[in-house]
Design a protein around this motif. Structure first.
Motif, PDB file in Angstrom:
ATOM      1  N   CYS A 108     -14.308  -0.754  -7.054  1.00 47.93           N
ATOM      2  CA  CYS A 108     -13.228  -1.589  -6.549  1.00 47.93           C
ATOM      3  C   CYS A 108     -13.455  -3.023  -7.043  1.00 47.93           C
ATOM      4  O   CYS A 108     -14.553  -3.564  -6.895  1.00 47.93           O
ATOM      5  CB  CYS A 108     -13.199  -1.557  -5.024  1.00 47.93           C
ATOM      6  N   ILE A 162      -8.466   0.662  -6.111  1.00 48.86           N
ATOM      7  CA  ILE A 162      -8.815  -0.278  -5.041  1.00 48.86           C
ATOM      8  C   ILE A 162      -9.141   0.505  -3.785  1.00 48.86           C
ATOM      9  O   ILE A 162      -8.421   1.442  -3.420  1.00 48.86           O
ATOM     10  CB  ILE A 162      -7.649  -1.256  -4.776  1.00 48.86           C
ATOM     11  N   CYS A 163     -10.230   0.132  -3.125  1.00 55.94           N
ATOM     12  CA  CYS A 163     -10.621   0.832  -1.903  1.00 55.94           C
ATOM     13  C   CYS A 163      -9.642   0.515  -0.772  1.00 55.94           C
ATOM     14  O   CYS A 163      -8.883  -0.460  -0.836  1.00 55.94           O
ATOM     15  CB  CYS A 163     -12.044   0.448  -1.504  1.00 55.94           C
TER      16      CYS A 163
END
Length: 250
Positions: A25, A38-39
């Motif tokens: 991320c 993206i987390c």
């Protein structure tokens, strides 16, 4: 058969890259399933700009004041462009993404960022005839090796099928970095810093131009570029940026 072999080769190459450089991320460096992913926690921290907002400047309102409402700034100081749209507020993860693209050669993030821009500026994208990125001065381009606005514009063109015109607009002089300058200093810094090239005059005359940049702060840069595009014969300019710096919401 050749396409199957080529496809298998690409998958093997991607797997090798993922093994050598595991995807993380960009916000917190935790492992994620794919590059430019993206987390969850970082995703939830993003502040996407949604309606209600000023129909001209895209400034978000804290409450819905009705359709077609303009901000006080748009009324008092009409910009040289028709409309502005931005995808996210320039803070937290959004700022990290901008800095990663701009200063750390994270060009692989440009398609993801561009997709958010296309969503935010769907009306501008649909209306435009051509896409033009805000250019860097040749010295800064030589030092940085690429133009971050150009990378975003190229990704937008690929995703939408709209024509991308590179080389239509140029910086006529090397300006100071805008970071840290006041609004008045930013305006003075870029005044007269752009011009449409002979090639651009032929390509843009009578066209509706979508001007692409990474961040909108005071509007000095895109306003100077929009004025140059108008002088060069463009019929209308819309502005689309990835992020927008905000003060207090209205």
């Amino acid at each position: 058969m050749r396409s199957i072999v080529a496809s298998g080769g690409r998958r093997a190459a991607v797997a090798l890259v993922d093994f050598v450089y595991p995807p993380t991320c960009p916000g917190c460096q935790v492992a994620v399933g794919r590059h430019a992913g993206i987390c969850g926690p970082c995703w939830s921290s993003l502040r996407f700009i949604e309606r209600p907002y000023c129909e001209v400047l895209g400034m978000p309102f804290s409450q819905d004041l009705g359709p077609e409402i303009l901000s006080a700034d748009a009324i008092a100081n009409p910009p040289p462009f028709a409309r502005l749209r931005s995808a996210v507020v320039h803070d937290g993860l959004a700022r990290t993404l901008v800095h990663g693209l701009k200063y750390r050669d994270r060009t692989e993030m440009a398609p993801m960022m561009a997709a958010w821009m296309v969503r935010a500026g769907a009306d501008l994208v649909e209306a435009c005839d051509v896409i033009v990125p805000v250019p860097l001065h040749r010295y800064r381009l030589f030092m940085r090796k690429f133009n971050q606005s150009g990378e975003l514009a190229r990704a937008i063109a690929r995703q939408t099928g709209k024509p991308l015109v590179i080389g239509a607009l140029r910086r006529t002089r090397r300006t100071r970095q805008q970071v840290g300058l006041s609004a008045a200093a930013r305006q003075d810094n870029v005044q007269g810093a752009f011009a449409v090239t002979p090639f651009g005059k032929a390509e843009l005359f009578g066209k509706r131009v979508l001007l692409v940049d990474d961040v909108y702060t005071t509007g000095a840069t895109v306003s100077a570029a929009a004025r140059a595009l108008k002088r060069g014969g463009a019929a209308e300019i819309g502005v689309l940026t990835f992020a927008r710096a905000l003060g207090n919401h209205i």
